[in-house]
Design an enzyme around this catalytic site. Structure first.
Site, short mmCIF file in Angstrom:
data_model
loop_
_atom_site.label_atom_id
_atom_site.label_comp_id
_atom_site.label_asym_id
_atom_site.label_seq_id
_atom_site.Cartn_x
_atom_site.Cartn_y
_atom_site.Cartn_z
NE ARG A 198 -1.70 -1.41 3.58
CZ ARG A 198 -1.98 -1.53 4.86
NH1 ARG A 198 -3.22 -1.37 5.28
NH2 ARG A 198 -1.03 -1.78 5.75
CE LYS A 232 4.95 -20.53 9.74
NZ LYS A 232 5.69 -21.31 10.67
CG HIS A 259 11.07 -22.08 5.33
ND1 HIS A 259 10.03 -21.67 6.11
CD2 HIS A 259 12.11 -22.28 6.16
CE1 HIS A 259 10.44 -21.63 7.36
NE2 HIS A 259 11.69 -21.99 7.42
CD GLU A 301 11.97 -21.25 16.47
OE1 GLU A 301 11.97 -20.01 16.45
OE2 GLU A 301 10.98 -21.93 16.18
CG ASP A 353 4.42 -20.87 14.34
OD1 ASP A 353 3.99 -20.29 13.32
OD2 ASP A 353 5.55 -20.66 14.82
CG HIS A 367 7.67 -25.75 9.46
ND1 HIS A 367 7.53 -25.37 8.16
CD2 HIS A 367 7.56 -24.61 10.18
CE1 HIS A 367 7.33 -24.06 8.10
NE2 HIS A 367 7.35 -23.58 9.31
CE LYS A 414 8.17 -19.40 18.58
NZ LYS A 414 9.12 -19.51 17.48
P1 NAP Z 1 4.89 -7.84 7.39
O1 NAP Z 1 6.30 -7.50 7.69
O2 NAP Z 1 3.81 -7.38 8.33
O3 NAP Z 1 4.57 -7.29 5.93
C1 NAP Z 1 3.28 -7.25 5.41
C2 NAP Z 1 3.34 -6.69 4.01
O4 NAP Z 1 2.01 -6.64 3.49
C3 NAP Z 1 3.89 -5.27 3.91
O5 NAP Z 1 4.62 -5.15 2.72
C4 NAP Z 1 2.62 -4.43 3.85
O6 NAP Z 1 2.92 -3.18 3.24
C5 NAP Z 1 1.75 -5.33 3.00
N1 NAP Z 1 0.31 -5.07 3.17
C6 NAP Z 1 -0.39 -4.97 4.33
N2 NAP Z 1 -1.68 -4.74 4.07
C7 NAP Z 1 -1.82 -4.70 2.72
C8 NAP Z 1 -2.91 -4.48 1.85
N3 NAP Z 1 -4.14 -4.27 2.30
N4 NAP Z 1 -2.68 -4.53 0.53
C9 NAP Z 1 -1.45 -4.76 0.03
N5 NAP Z 1 -0.36 -4.95 0.80
C10 NAP Z 1 -0.55 -4.92 2.14
O7 NAP Z 1 4.67 -9.42 7.24
P2 NAP Z 1 5.77 -10.53 6.90
O8 NAP Z 1 6.45 -10.91 8.17
O9 NAP Z 1 6.58 -10.11 5.76
O10 NAP Z 1 4.83 -11.77 6.53
C11 NAP Z 1 4.19 -11.88 5.27
C12 NAP Z 1 3.55 -13.25 5.16
O11 NAP Z 1 4.56 -14.24 5.26
C13 NAP Z 1 2.55 -13.58 6.26
O12 NAP Z 1 1.56 -14.44 5.75
C14 NAP Z 1 3.39 -14.37 7.27
O13 NAP Z 1 2.59 -15.25 8.05
C15 NAP Z 1 4.28 -15.14 6.33
N6 NAP Z 1 5.55 -15.56 6.91
C16 NAP Z 1 6.45 -14.65 7.36
C17 NAP Z 1 7.66 -15.09 7.87
C18 NAP Z 1 8.71 -14.10 8.34
O14 NAP Z 1 9.79 -14.57 8.70
N7 NAP Z 1 8.46 -12.82 8.34
C19 NAP Z 1 7.95 -16.46 7.95
C20 NAP Z 1 6.99 -17.38 7.48
C21 NAP Z 1 5.81 -16.92 6.96
P3 NAP Z 1 1.95 -1.89 3.41
O15 NAP Z 1 1.68 -1.76 4.87
O16 NAP Z 1 2.73 -0.77 2.81
O17 NAP Z 1 0.74 -2.22 2.62
#
Ligand code: NAP
Length: 486
Positions: free
Chosen positions: A51, A148, A178, A216, A235, A240, A331
């Site tokens: 966004r 996930k 992953h 972890e 989780d 996994h 954890k």
């Molecule tokens: P995050 O840091 O909260 O990032 C969320 C992203 O979504 C941001 O780029 C945000 O940007 C965008 N976003 C939020 N609302 C939106 C909307 N309405 N329209 C379009 N874009 C939107 O989350 P993350 O940690 O990267 O995780 C992303 C996904 O990967 C989740 O499903 C999470 O469960 C999964 N995941 C993450 C990890 C990890 O290590 N981080 C590991 C495994 C799985 P804006 O706010 O600018 O829109």
């Protein structure tokens, strides 16, 4: 031995959530490494979408900063970074609103692979799928990658599968886990199915038990409120650990082909027995080492969510009846340590007097740190002193096999980058199929509902320990012991 890089076809990859944590830490650094390795060609393009109202240059600056943070300095060649960033674009889009989609549509090319990575909160997956379809951005050859968690129970996973199925065929949906992209996990399949040595003894007649550990050291601080809604079972175990268990327990597929492999994994999940309460231990870490407790981190003094779980799982089929699989994950444990250990039974008769020196054969598949595989075998202790036995590891670590070509080892892709390249290639072998995910929830749901209905409280455990006391008893009472977390 040098790793072979097979370039993938030209692609346009759109990463929804391109400014998020996962994109910065894993997806873009991984793509950069594939670009460096020559696997991603110059005509391919990557679009970040979120966004935030960012210009192309601002987004490229963000990704440049992410590369500096998450790619090893010696791999950051200025020319390569510049070349990679030139292939990155940004599209402001809100998954829940209509603007931005037509621009995205007009930007993407029709004659290259189109892939869309849903790296956003799962409640946005349906919006993205629907709008991609409604705006005619996807066709039957497009692919979507779904992060996930895939649901939090059978009902929500089924609902999500149904929504995605409205707009995409199953062979277009890449549900990412992953763990399946790890080199060693795939090596496990090679060891099992490309050798004659292991398969004949890969059953309950010869395998005493299996342990799967994902430990972890980090707690949940910073994302405690989010974690408290899931816990270790949802989780980690349902996805996994379950995937790892499937790869160990499955029958040989007729071919290394996506559906053949996933059919065999599904059969394993369906053969999993319900787990009675006495075979489950749940824990919450206590305060210590200058950090707060789980309850403090999730800001909920009454929380009954587990930050640790250990369980004894049984598989009711001809191959595994009688061989328990002990799973544990948690954890704030002693070390960051993930491994699978397959412990074989005693020989039928020991001819040596040194019974004390004898130990079981164990095949250890280490996932982190130091990915690798070794087989613990017995040999004669060298030198004089009679026939004394000692246990030694037979090392099957790929890093060792690659030792002469150090740079080749660095080119071994990490899990995310390998999986993204598989999406571009259109190879779903290492992705979960919808029915697999549903079957895993169908097994997990009654277990979770059981402890919720009973109001079971997790036991406290000390940070830096290997988990709650009762988890030791879970395996001790069967005359076995956990492998050390170190
Ligand atoms: P995050 O840091 O909260 O990032 C969320 C992203 O979504 C941001 O780029 C945000 O940007 C965008 N976003 C939020 N609302 C939106 C909307 N309405 N329209 C379009 N874009 C939107 O989350 P993350 O940690 O990267 O995780 C992303 C996904 O990967 C989740 O499903 C999470 O469960 C999964 N995941 C993450 C990890 C990890 O290590 N981080 C590991 C495994 C799985 P804006 O706010 O600018 O829109």
């Amino acid at each position: 031995m040098v790793s072979r890089v097979i370039p993938v076809d030209t692609f346009d990859l759109v990463i929804f959530g391109g400014t998020g944590d996962l994109a910065r830490r894993k997806i873009f650094p991984g793509l950069y490494r594939r670009f460096m390795a020559g696997q991603m060609n110059d005509a391919s393009r990557i679009f970040g979408a979120a966004r935030a109202a960012l210009s192309e240059q601002e987004f490229r600056d963000q990704i440049g900063a992410a590369l500096k943070e998450f790619v090893a300095t010696d791999r950051l060649e200025p020319e390569a970074v510049e070349g990679f960033l030139a292939r990155i674009f940004y599209v402001p889009i809100n998954a829940r609103e209509e603007s931005g989609w037509e621009k995205l549509k007009s930007t993407l090319r029709g004659d290259v692979v189109r892939a869309f990575y849903f790296s956003v909160a799962p409640n946005l997956f349906p919006d993205l799928a629907e709008r991609l379809h409604a705006h005619g951005i996807t066709d039957a050859t497009s692919r979507i990658v779904v992060e996930k968690p895939f649901g939090r129970d059978l009902a929500s996973a089924r609902a999500l599968n149904e929504v995605l199925a409205r707009y995409f065929h199953e062979d277009q949906i890449y549900r990412i886990d992953h763990y399946l992209g790890k080199e060693t996990v795939q090596n496990l399949m090679a060891v099992r199915f490309a050798n004659i040595l292991f398969e004949p003894i890969w059953n309950s007649q010869h395998v005493d038990h299996v342990q799967i550990t994902v430990a972890e050291t980090m707690g949940v601080n910073g994302r405690g409120a989010y974690y408290d809604k899931s816990g270790a079972m949802r989780d980690m175990v349902q996805n996994h650990l379950m995937q790892l268990l499937c790869l160990i327990a499955m029958e040989p597929p007729y071919h290394f082909d996506p559906d053949a492999v996933r059919d065999e994994k599904l059969k394993v999940i369906r053969a999993l027995q319900p787990v009675p309460p006495q075979n489950i231990v749940r824990g919450q870490y206590l305060a210590g080492g200058g950090e707060g407790s789980y309850l403090e981190h999730c800001d909920n003094p009454d929380s009954r969510t587990e930050s640790y779980i250990a369980m004894k799982v049984e598989i009711a089929n001809w191959r595994w009846k009688g061989t328990p699989f002990y799973l544990r994950t948690g954890k704030r444990l002693r070390a960051r340590h993930s491994e699978i250990a397959i412990t074989f039974k005693e020989p039928p008769h020991l001819i040596f007097d040194d019974a004390e020196g004898w130990k079981e054969n164990v095949l250890v598949i280490r996932l982190q740190p130091n990915e690798g595989m070794h087989l613990m075998v017995m040999i004669k202790e060298p030198g004089p002193g009679g026939m004394r036995l000692m246990q030694v590891p037979l090392d099957m670590t790929f890093a060792t096999a690659y030792a002469e070509a150090a740079e080749a080892a660095e080119d071994v892709p990490d899990a995310y980058e390998r999986l993204i390249m598989d999406v571009i290639r259109g190879n779903q072998t290492l992705f979960m199929r919808g029915d697999e995910v549903e079957a895993a929830w169908a097994w997990a749901d009654p277990i979770i509902e059981g402890w919720e209905a009973r109001g079971d409280k997790p036991q406290g455990y000390d940070p830096g320990s290997s988990g709650p006391e009762d988890a030791l008893m879970l395996i001790h009472r069967d005359g076995r012991r956990w492998r050390e977390i170190k």
